[in-house]
Design a protein around this motif. Structure first.
Motif, mmCIF file in Angstrom:
data_model
loop_
_atom_site.group_PDB
_atom_site.id
_atom_site.type_symbol
_atom_site.label_atom_id
_atom_site.label_comp_id
_atom_site.label_asym_id
_atom_site.label_seq_id
_atom_site.Cartn_x
_atom_site.Cartn_y
_atom_site.Cartn_z
ATOM 1 N N HIS A 162 0.839 -1.193 0.000
ATOM 2 C CA HIS A 162 0.000 0.000 0.000
ATOM 3 C C HIS A 162 0.880 1.251 0.000
ATOM 4 C CE1 HIS A 162 -2.965 2.961 1.329
ATOM 5 N NE2 HIS A 162 -3.896 2.091 0.986
ATOM 6 N N PRO A 163 0.531 2.283 -0.800
ATOM 7 C CA PRO A 163 1.393 3.468 -0.900
ATOM 8 C C PRO A 163 1.560 4.235 0.401
ATOM 9 C CG PRO A 163 -0.702 3.822 -2.008
ATOM 10 C CD PRO A 163 -0.619 2.368 -1.709
ATOM 11 N N TYR A 164 0.655 4.038 1.369
ATOM 12 C CA TYR A 164 0.782 4.733 2.648
ATOM 13 C C TYR A 164 1.481 3.880 3.708
ATOM 14 C CZ TYR A 164 -2.236 8.730 1.509
ATOM 15 O OH TYR A 164 -2.753 9.884 0.983
ATOM 16 N N GLU A 165 1.911 2.687 3.332
ATOM 17 C CA GLU A 165 2.456 1.762 4.328
ATOM 18 C C GLU A 165 3.667 2.346 5.055
ATOM 19 O OE1 GLU A 165 4.367 -2.705 4.326
ATOM 20 O OE2 GLU A 165 2.641 -2.301 3.032
ATOM 21 N N ASP A 166 4.612 2.902 4.311
ATOM 22 C CA ASP A 166 5.808 3.476 4.931
ATOM 23 C C ASP A 166 5.449 4.670 5.817
ATOM 24 O OD1 ASP A 166 7.328 1.604 3.625
ATOM 25 O OD2 ASP A 166 7.847 2.927 1.953
ATOM 26 N N LEU A 168 2.596 5.162 7.419
ATOM 27 C CA LEU A 168 1.972 4.651 8.639
ATOM 28 C C LEU A 168 3.022 4.122 9.611
ATOM 29 C CD1 LEU A 168 -1.076 2.763 7.071
ATOM 30 C CD2 LEU A 168 -1.115 4.962 8.250
ATOM 31 N N GLN A 169 4.025 3.428 9.076
ATOM 32 C CA GLN A 169 5.067 2.880 9.936
ATOM 33 C C GLN A 169 5.849 3.989 10.636
ATOM 34 O OE1 GLN A 169 5.669 -0.737 10.338
ATOM 35 N NE2 GLN A 169 6.353 0.383 12.154
ATOM 36 N N VAL A 170 6.129 5.055 9.909
ATOM 37 C CA VAL A 170 6.886 6.176 10.479
ATOM 38 C C VAL A 170 6.116 6.846 11.608
ATOM 39 C CG1 VAL A 170 7.707 8.519 9.987
ATOM 40 C CG2 VAL A 170 8.309 6.639 8.459
ATOM 41 N N ILE A 205 -7.134 8.384 11.421
ATOM 42 C CA ILE A 205 -5.861 7.743 11.742
ATOM 43 C C ILE A 205 -5.013 8.676 12.599
ATOM 44 C CG2 ILE A 205 -3.694 6.904 10.726
ATOM 45 C CD1 ILE A 205 -5.373 5.882 8.366
ATOM 46 N N VAL A 206 -5.139 9.972 12.350
ATOM 47 C CA VAL A 206 -4.459 10.973 13.171
ATOM 48 C C VAL A 206 -5.461 12.060 13.551
ATOM 49 C CG1 VAL A 206 -2.234 10.552 12.043
ATOM 50 C CG2 VAL A 206 -3.726 12.383 11.205
ATOM 51 N N VAL A 222 0.283 -0.923 11.336
ATOM 52 C CA VAL A 222 0.126 -0.547 9.928
ATOM 53 C C VAL A 222 -1.125 -1.189 9.345
ATOM 54 C CG1 VAL A 222 1.138 -0.769 7.626
ATOM 55 C CG2 VAL A 222 2.597 -0.192 9.576
ATOM 56 N N GLU A 223 -1.371 -2.438 9.711
ATOM 57 C CA GLU A 223 -2.538 -3.157 9.186
ATOM 58 C C GLU A 223 -3.836 -2.448 9.567
ATOM 59 O OE1 GLU A 223 -0.039 -4.518 10.853
ATOM 60 O OE2 GLU A 223 0.925 -5.594 9.188
ATOM 61 N N GLU A 224 -3.892 -1.953 10.788
ATOM 62 C CA GLU A 224 -5.082 -1.225 11.241
ATOM 63 C C GLU A 224 -5.288 0.036 10.409
ATOM 64 O OE1 GLU A 224 -6.785 0.952 15.315
ATOM 65 O OE2 GLU A 224 -4.821 -0.045 15.311
ATOM 66 N N GLY A 225 -4.195 0.733 10.119
ATOM 67 C CA GLY A 225 -4.289 1.943 9.310
ATOM 68 C C GLY A 225 -4.736 1.662 7.889
ATOM 69 N N ILE A 226 -4.215 0.594 7.301
ATOM 70 C CA ILE A 226 -4.588 0.248 5.929
ATOM 71 C C ILE A 226 -6.065 -0.124 5.849
ATOM 72 C CG2 ILE A 226 -4.250 -1.458 4.096
ATOM 73 C CD1 ILE A 226 -1.277 -1.468 4.828
ATOM 74 N N LYS A 227 -6.567 -0.820 6.857
ATOM 75 C CA LYS A 227 -7.991 -1.167 6.877
ATOM 76 C C LYS A 227 -8.854 0.090 6.900
ATOM 77 C CE LYS A 227 -7.726 -5.742 9.033
ATOM 78 N NZ LYS A 227 -8.078 -6.542 10.243
ATOM 79 N N LEU A 228 -8.438 1.079 7.677
ATOM 80 C CA LEU A 228 -9.196 2.332 7.733
ATOM 81 C C LEU A 228 -9.130 3.070 6.395
ATOM 82 C CD1 LEU A 228 -8.162 3.619 11.275
ATOM 83 C CD2 LEU A 228 -10.423 2.830 10.578
ATOM 84 N N LEU A 229 -7.964 3.069 5.771
ATOM 85 C CA LEU A 229 -7.803 3.755 4.486
ATOM 86 C C LEU A 229 -8.610 3.103 3.376
ATOM 87 C CD1 LEU A 229 -3.968 4.431 4.616
ATOM 88 C CD2 LEU A 229 -5.736 6.180 4.490
ATOM 89 N N GLU A 230 -8.852 1.814 3.502
ATOM 90 C CA GLU A 230 -9.555 1.094 2.446
ATOM 91 C C GLU A 230 -11.053 1.001 2.671
ATOM 92 O OE1 GLU A 230 -7.554 -2.646 2.196
ATOM 93 O OE2 GLU A 230 -5.961 -1.843 0.908
#
Length: 234
Positions: A162-166, A168-170, A205-206, A222-230
């Motif tokens: 996912h393009p936001y993965e990095d 989200l990790q940061v 997310i923020v 990160v997985e939680e963030g990706i679920k929200l983004l999708e």
């Protein structure tokens, strides 16, 4: 001298429009609504926004009789029936009734009425009572901007993740989000960081920015963030 000044202003205006059109063509941006559109043009406009936002199984119904619904689409298992109204005045209760009955006819999950205008007080009340989702002109403009951001961001990110993965990790590692953090850690241009932080705030997310330019992070993985983004942007 006046005609020279008028000519200069006209040339500047023309150059601005040409540059905007060129950038739109390069990045695939959806333009702003025209002042005058036909109903079919407006349906196609909404269709393109939904497509860019990631809706699937899109279908225009006008060729088969719409029964109060113009576009059928699905997003992550939820099926949406869209009624599109390009009006010069606020949309009334009839559009809500049409969308609701059309959604029932097609046996879809959610009815949505989209317009370039606003809705009457009675329409808002009826929609609330019947669970019909409303997109007024302001909401539609927001969705257009989101669709264009996605087009721009995904154009330069062709990896499997996912393009936001990095990103989200940061922010999870730092336990906060800010423009400086993303710029220093990932070297993302500041002009794009604003869009990214708006997205993260939109999906809870923020938090919004505090007086120091910092944002609280609401996710723990990160997985939680990706679920929200999708999830559905509705």
């Amino acid at each position: 001298m006046k005609w020279i000044w008028k000519l200069f202003r006209w040339l500047i205006h023309l150059l601005g429009r040409l540059c905007g059109s060129l950038l739109g063509w390069i990045f695939g941006w959806i333009p702003r609504l025209k002042k005058h559109m036909t109903g079919i043009e407006f349906e196609q406009y909404v269709y393109e926004i939904l497509k860019r936002l990631g809706y699937k199984h899109l279908r225009l119904t006008r060729q088969s009789g719409d029964y109060g619904v113009d576009i059928l689409a699905s997003y992550r298992g939820v099926r949406y029936a869209f009624q599109c109204k390009y009006y010069s005045k606020p949309v009334g209760v009839s559009a809500i009734q049409q969308a609701y009955s059309g959604c029932e006819y097609y046996d879809y999950d959610e009815a949505v009425v989209v317009t370039n205008q606003t809705f009457t007080r009675q329409a808002y009340a009826l929609a609330k009572n019947n669970g019909v989702i409303l997109w007024d002109g302001e909401k539609l403009a927001l969705m257009r901007r989101r669709a264009n951001r996605h087009a721009l961001f995904y154009r330069f990110h062709h990896s499997d993740h996912h393009p936001y993965e990095d990103i989200l990790q940061v922010i999870i590692n730092a336990n906060y989000a800010s423009e400086d953090l993303l710029y220093q850690q990932l070297q993302i241009p500041l002009s794009r960081i604003d869009y990214i932080l708006d997205d993260l705030e939109f999906y809870d997310i923020v938090s919004c920015e505090d007086e120091y330019g910092l944002r609280e992070v609401y996710i723990s993985s990160v997985e939680e963030g990706i679920k929200l983004l999708e999830k559905s942007p509705i």
